[in-house]
Every structure is written in structure tokens, then in C-alpha cells.
Design a protein around this motif. Structure first.
Motif, PDB file in Angstrom:
ATOM      1  N   ASP A  68      51.998 -29.118   7.066  1.00 18.21           N
ATOM      2  CA  ASP A  68      51.852 -28.982   8.515  1.00 18.21           C
ATOM      3  C   ASP A  68      50.440 -28.521   8.843  1.00 18.21           C
ATOM      4  OD1 ASP A  68      52.110 -28.644  11.214  1.00 18.21           O
ATOM      5  OD2 ASP A  68      53.739 -27.183  11.108  1.00 18.21           O
ATOM      6  N   LYS A  69      49.566 -29.466   9.184  1.00 16.38           N
ATOM      7  CA  LYS A  69      48.167 -29.139   9.473  1.00 16.38           C
ATOM      8  C   LYS A  69      48.010 -28.280  10.721  1.00 16.38           C
ATOM      9  CE  LYS A  69      46.015 -33.224   7.477  1.00 16.38           C
ATOM     10  NZ  LYS A  69      45.200 -34.405   7.767  1.00 16.38           N
ATOM     11  N   ALA A  70      48.983 -28.325  11.605  1.00 19.93           N
ATOM     12  CA  ALA A  70      48.880 -27.596  12.872  1.00 19.93           C
ATOM     13  C   ALA A  70      49.255 -26.124  12.754  1.00 19.93           C
ATOM     14  CB  ALA A  70      49.750 -28.270  13.916  1.00 19.93           C
ATOM     15  N   SER A  71      49.823 -25.720  11.646  1.00 16.10           N
ATOM     16  CA  SER A  71      50.267 -24.323  11.537  1.00 16.10           C
ATOM     17  C   SER A  71      49.463 -23.574  10.473  1.00 16.10           C
ATOM     18  CB  SER A  71      51.754 -24.255  11.232  1.00 16.10           C
ATOM     19  OG  SER A  71      51.993 -24.802   9.961  1.00 16.10           O
ATOM     20  N   ILE A  72      48.198 -23.384  10.778  1.00 19.56           N
ATOM     21  CA  ILE A  72      47.318 -22.618   9.900  1.00 19.56           C
ATOM     22  C   ILE A  72      46.926 -21.350  10.642  1.00 19.56           C
ATOM     23  CG2 ILE A  72      45.103 -22.571   8.706  1.00 19.56           C
ATOM     24  CD1 ILE A  72      45.330 -25.634   8.454  1.00 19.56           C
ATOM     25  N   VAL A  73      47.160 -20.216  10.008  1.00 20.24           N
ATOM     26  CA  VAL A  73      46.805 -18.925  10.587  1.00 20.24           C
ATOM     27  C   VAL A  73      45.682 -18.337   9.750  1.00 20.24           C
ATOM     28  CG1 VAL A  73      47.629 -16.588  11.072  1.00 20.24           C
ATOM     29  CG2 VAL A  73      49.157 -18.534  11.380  1.00 20.24           C
ATOM     30  N   GLU A  74      44.569 -17.988  10.409  1.00 17.55           N
ATOM     31  CA  GLU A  74      43.461 -17.314   9.745  1.00 17.55           C
ATOM     32  C   GLU A  74      43.096 -16.117  10.597  1.00 17.55           C
ATOM     33  OE1 GLU A  74      40.526 -19.987   7.138  1.00 17.55           O
ATOM     34  OE2 GLU A  74      40.428 -20.406   9.280  1.00 17.55           O
ATOM     35  N   ARG A  75      43.145 -14.926   9.987  1.00 18.05           N
ATOM     36  CA  ARG A  75      42.852 -13.701  10.723  1.00 18.05           C
ATOM     37  C   ARG A  75      42.564 -12.575   9.743  1.00 18.05           C
ATOM     38  NH1 ARG A  75      47.335 -11.008   9.636  1.00 18.05           N
ATOM     39  NH2 ARG A  75      49.326 -12.061   9.607  1.00 18.05           N
ATOM     40  N   PRO A  76      42.000 -11.468  10.256  1.00 19.14           N
ATOM     41  CA  PRO A  76      41.819 -10.313   9.379  1.00 19.14           C
ATOM     42  C   PRO A  76      43.172  -9.809   8.868  1.00 19.14           C
ATOM     43  CG  PRO A  76      40.486 -10.075  11.353  1.00 19.14           C
ATOM     44  CD  PRO A  76      41.382 -11.271  11.568  1.00 19.14           C
ATOM     45  N   VAL A  77      43.178  -9.291   7.652  1.00 22.97           N
ATOM     46  CA  VAL A  77      44.405  -8.768   7.052  1.00 22.97           C
ATOM     47  C   VAL A  77      44.877  -7.563   7.859  1.00 22.97           C
ATOM     48  CG1 VAL A  77      45.365  -7.633   5.008  1.00 22.97           C
ATOM     49  CG2 VAL A  77      43.850  -9.589   4.742  1.00 22.97           C
ATOM     50  N   GLN A  78      46.166  -7.549   8.156  1.00 21.09           N
ATOM     51  CA  GLN A  78      46.772  -6.426   8.867  1.00 21.09           C
ATOM     52  C   GLN A  78      47.654  -5.650   7.898  1.00 21.09           C
ATOM     53  OE1 GLN A  78      48.643  -8.326  12.227  1.00 21.09           O
ATOM     54  NE2 GLN A  78      46.673  -8.889  13.124  1.00 21.09           N
ATOM     55  N   ALA A  79      48.031  -4.453   8.281  1.00 18.68           N
ATOM     56  CA  ALA A  79      48.762  -3.558   7.377  1.00 18.68           C
ATOM     57  C   ALA A  79      50.034  -4.194   6.826  1.00 18.68           C
ATOM     58  CB  ALA A  79      49.083  -2.258   8.090  1.00 18.68           C
ATOM     59  N   TYR A  80      50.782  -4.892   7.652  1.00 13.63           N
ATOM     60  CA  TYR A  80      52.050  -5.437   7.168  1.00 13.63           C
ATOM     61  C   TYR A  80      51.872  -6.606   6.209  1.00 13.63           C
ATOM     62  CZ  TYR A  80      51.754  -9.119  10.730  1.00 13.63           C
ATOM     63  OH  TYR A  80      51.360 -10.179  11.508  1.00 13.63           O
ATOM     64  N   ASP A  81      50.682  -7.237   6.204  1.00 15.65           N
ATOM     65  CA  ASP A  81      50.445  -8.331   5.253  1.00 15.65           C
ATOM     66  C   ASP A  81      50.511  -7.831   3.814  1.00 15.65           C
ATOM     67  OD1 ASP A  81      50.046 -10.268   7.249  1.00 15.65           O
ATOM     68  OD2 ASP A  81      47.946  -9.667   7.467  1.00 15.65           O
ATOM     69  N   ALA A  82      50.053  -6.603   3.605  1.00 14.42           N
ATOM     70  CA  ALA A  82      50.047  -6.029   2.259  1.00 14.42           C
ATOM     71  C   ALA A  82      51.466  -5.832   1.729  1.00 14.42           C
ATOM     72  CB  ALA A  82      49.299  -4.701   2.250  1.00 14.42           C
ATOM     73  N   THR A  83      52.419  -5.594   2.625  1.00 17.84           N
ATOM     74  CA  THR A  83      53.811  -5.469   2.167  1.00 17.84           C
ATOM     75  C   THR A  83      54.526  -6.810   2.201  1.00 17.84           C
ATOM     76  OG1 THR A  83      54.216  -4.603   4.390  1.00 17.84           O
ATOM     77  CG2 THR A  83      54.361  -3.054   2.590  1.00 17.84           C
ATOM     78  N   ARG A  84      54.223  -7.623   3.188  1.00 17.14           N
ATOM     79  CA  ARG A  84      54.881  -8.928   3.307  1.00 17.14           C
ATOM     80  C   ARG A  84      54.545  -9.833   2.123  1.00 17.14           C
ATOM     81  NH1 ARG A  84      53.859 -13.243   8.220  1.00 17.14           N
ATOM     82  NH2 ARG A  84      55.266 -14.855   7.434  1.00 17.14           N
ATOM     83  N   PHE A  85      53.285  -9.831   1.716  1.00 14.03           N
ATOM     84  CA  PHE A  85      52.842 -10.653   0.588  1.00 14.03           C
ATOM     85  C   PHE A  85      52.315  -9.732  -0.519  1.00 14.03           C
ATOM     86  CE2 PHE A  85      52.003 -13.063   4.526  1.00 14.03           C
ATOM     87  CZ  PHE A  85      52.892 -14.107   4.339  1.00 14.03           C
ATOM     88  N   ALA A  86      53.099  -8.746  -0.892  1.00 15.42           N
ATOM     89  CA  ALA A  86      52.663  -7.670  -1.782  1.00 15.42           C
ATOM     90  C   ALA A  86      52.087  -8.161  -3.104  1.00 15.42           C
ATOM     91  CB  ALA A  86      53.816  -6.702  -2.027  1.00 15.42           C
ATOM     92  N   ALA A  87      52.773  -9.054  -3.786  1.00 14.58           N
ATOM     93  CA  ALA A  87      52.319  -9.497  -5.113  1.00 14.58           C
ATOM     94  C   ALA A  87      51.000 -10.261  -5.013  1.00 14.58           C
ATOM     95  CB  ALA A  87      53.384 -10.357  -5.774  1.00 14.58           C
ATOM     96  N   LYS A  88      50.910 -11.200  -4.054  1.00 14.24           N
ATOM     97  CA  LYS A  88      49.683 -11.991  -3.906  1.00 14.24           C
ATOM     98  C   LYS A  88      48.513 -11.108  -3.469  1.00 14.24           C
ATOM     99  CE  LYS A  88      51.936 -16.361  -2.944  1.00 14.24           C
ATOM    100  NZ  LYS A  88      52.164 -17.446  -2.018  1.00 14.24           N
ATOM    101  N   TYR A  89      48.792 -10.176  -2.562  1.00 18.22           N
ATOM    102  CA  TYR A  89      47.723  -9.307  -2.070  1.00 18.22           C
ATOM    103  C   TYR A  89      47.219  -8.389  -3.178  1.00 18.22           C
ATOM    104  CZ  TYR A  89      45.092  -6.209   1.004  1.00 18.22           C
ATOM    105  OH  TYR A  89      44.088  -5.472   1.598  1.00 18.22           O
ATOM    106  N   ALA A  90      48.144  -7.823  -3.944  1.00 18.70           N
ATOM    107  CA  ALA A  90      47.747  -6.921  -5.038  1.00 18.70           C
ATOM    108  C   ALA A  90      46.937  -7.680  -6.084  1.00 18.70           C
ATOM    109  CB  ALA A  90      48.980  -6.286  -5.672  1.00 18.70           C
ATOM    110  N   ASN A  91      47.349  -8.893  -6.415  1.00 14.71           N
ATOM    111  CA  ASN A  91      46.628  -9.709  -7.387  1.00 14.71           C
ATOM    112  C   ASN A  91      45.221 -10.034  -6.878  1.00 14.71           C
ATOM    113  OD1 ASN A  91      46.189 -11.288  -9.707  1.00 14.71           O
ATOM    114  ND2 ASN A  91      46.867 -13.126  -8.637  1.00 14.71           N
ATOM    115  N   TRP A  92      45.116 -10.432  -5.614  1.00 11.73           N
ATOM    116  CA  TRP A  92      43.804 -10.749  -5.043  1.00 11.73           C
ATOM    117  C   TRP A  92      42.940  -9.499  -4.971  1.00 11.73           C
ATOM    118  CZ3 TRP A  92      41.574  -8.950  -0.470  1.00 11.73           C
ATOM    119  CH2 TRP A  92      40.351  -9.521  -0.170  1.00 11.73           C
TER     120      TRP A  92
END
Length: 197
Positions: A68-92
Motif C-alpha cells: 500500500d503505497k498510500a499508507s506510509i508514515v514518517e515521523r520522529p520517534v515517539q515514546a510509545y513506538d519504543a514499546t509498540r515495536f520494542a524488539a525492532k527499536y532495541a535492535n536498531w
């Protein structure tokens, strides 16, 4: 006589956390393509004081629904992103390194993209870091001494330009105010001319 009683206050202790209530909302997050990155963001106040562009690296998240090319979200990381995507965020985060603040090394004249990457490999990301690097570091790079002199000269010139940059910014603000006042005067003159007719 009014015998109505006041309503009982809401007991917020019995309301569960919103994250738990919305846990189903994120149940398909494993199907999303999530990418973290670090991007430089200019710091206007610090740049005005220093007389050169000063950047701070900000963590960003990109969320893409595959297909879905129309549903791309780009923004500064917010606090809940660290818990929502915990494994990917910690790895990065483990591989992302320290947030850099200063003038990007790519701002120097004659600094090629390959040389920028080479310096970054050795954790030299900013002009300030290059200028402060010890001469022993220079043994790893061809042309290091020239680059270091260039970095020091860049910082000295920028330091001397800081008052001029501040003055230019003040003049731009003044010119914008004058232009606005001139347009107001013209509008008033038109109104007065119409009123005389």
C-alpha cells in the motif's frame, strides 16, 4: 426546595490503562514494515549563535503497510513506538550509536561522500570532532592533516561570521516588518481615498 444530590466523582483508579484497552489495535504490527533512522535537524537558535549550521540528530520511524503505497508514515520517534515495536527499536538503537550534535562533516569543502563514510566509520561525524581529533587518528586517513586544518579554518571563519549572521537575520526581520507596515499604509490610503469619494 431542590433535594437533588451532587453526582459522585469519577473514580479514575478503576479505569484501566489505555494501552491495555487498545492492545487489539496493534495486533497486526508484525505484518508492518517498520524502519528506524536518524536524521539531522537544524537547530536555528544554536546556528544563529555559532554563525554556521548546527544540527542535532533526531530518531525517525517509517511505518509501511506492505503493498500500500498510500499508507506510509514518517515521523520522529515517539515514546510509545519504543514499546509498540520494542524488539525492532532495541535492535536498531543498539547499532545506531550516539546522537551527534554539531556541523555535519559533509559541510566541509572537498569532502567526498566516500571520505565522509570513512570518517563516520571511525566515529568522526562532525566538523567539531574532526577539528578536535588527535594527530594519531590521522595515521588511518590519507589527507587527514589537510582535512583537520580545513575543519579548524571552517570553525574559525564561522566564529567570525556569527555576528554578521545575527545582523543579517535581524535585518531580514526588520525588512519583513517594514514591508508589512507599508502594505498596511497602502490599505489605509485606499480606504481613505474611497471614503473621500
Amino acid at each position: 426546595m431542590n433535594t437533588a444530590t451532587a453526582p459522585a466523582p469519577t473514580d479514575w483508579n478503576n479505569v484501566s490503562d489505555a494501552v491495555d484497552d487498545n492492545s487489539n489495535r496493534f495486533q497486526n504490527d508484525d505484518k508492518l514494515h517498520v524502519q528506524f533512522s536518524r536524521r539531522p535537524k537544524i537547530q536555528p537558535a544554536e546556528s544563529d549563535i555559532a554563525g554556521r549550521a548546527i544540527f542535532k540528530e533526531i530518531d525517525y520511524i517509517t511505518i509501511i503497510v506492505p503493498g500500500d503505497k498510500a499508507s506510509i508514515v514518517e515521523r520522529p520517534v515517539q515514546a510509545y513506538d519504543a514499546t509498540r515495536f520494542a524488539a525492532k527499536y532495541a535492535n536498531w538503537k543498539a547499532n545506531a550509536g550516539v546522537v551527534q550534535e554539531g556541523t555535519p562533516i559533509s559541510s566541509l569543502p572537498r569532502m567526498t561522500p566516500s571520505k565522509v563514510e570513512e570518517y563516520k566509520y571511525f566515529s568522526i561525524h562532525t566538523v567539531e570532532q574532526l577539528a578536535a581529533a588527535s594527530d594519531s587518528v590521522g595515521q588511518k586517513f590519507f589527507g587527514f592533516q589537510d582535512d583537520k586544518r580545513s575543519a579548524n579554518a571552517f570553525l574559525e571563519i564561522a566564529k567570525g561570521n556569527a555576528p554578521f549572521e545575527r545582523m543579517n537575520n535581524e535585518l531580514k526581520e526588520r525588512d519583513a516588518k517594514i514591508e508589512e507596515m507599508q502594505s498596511q499604509i497602502e490599505a489605509l490610503n485606499k480606504m481613505m481615498t474611497k471614503a473621500k469619494i
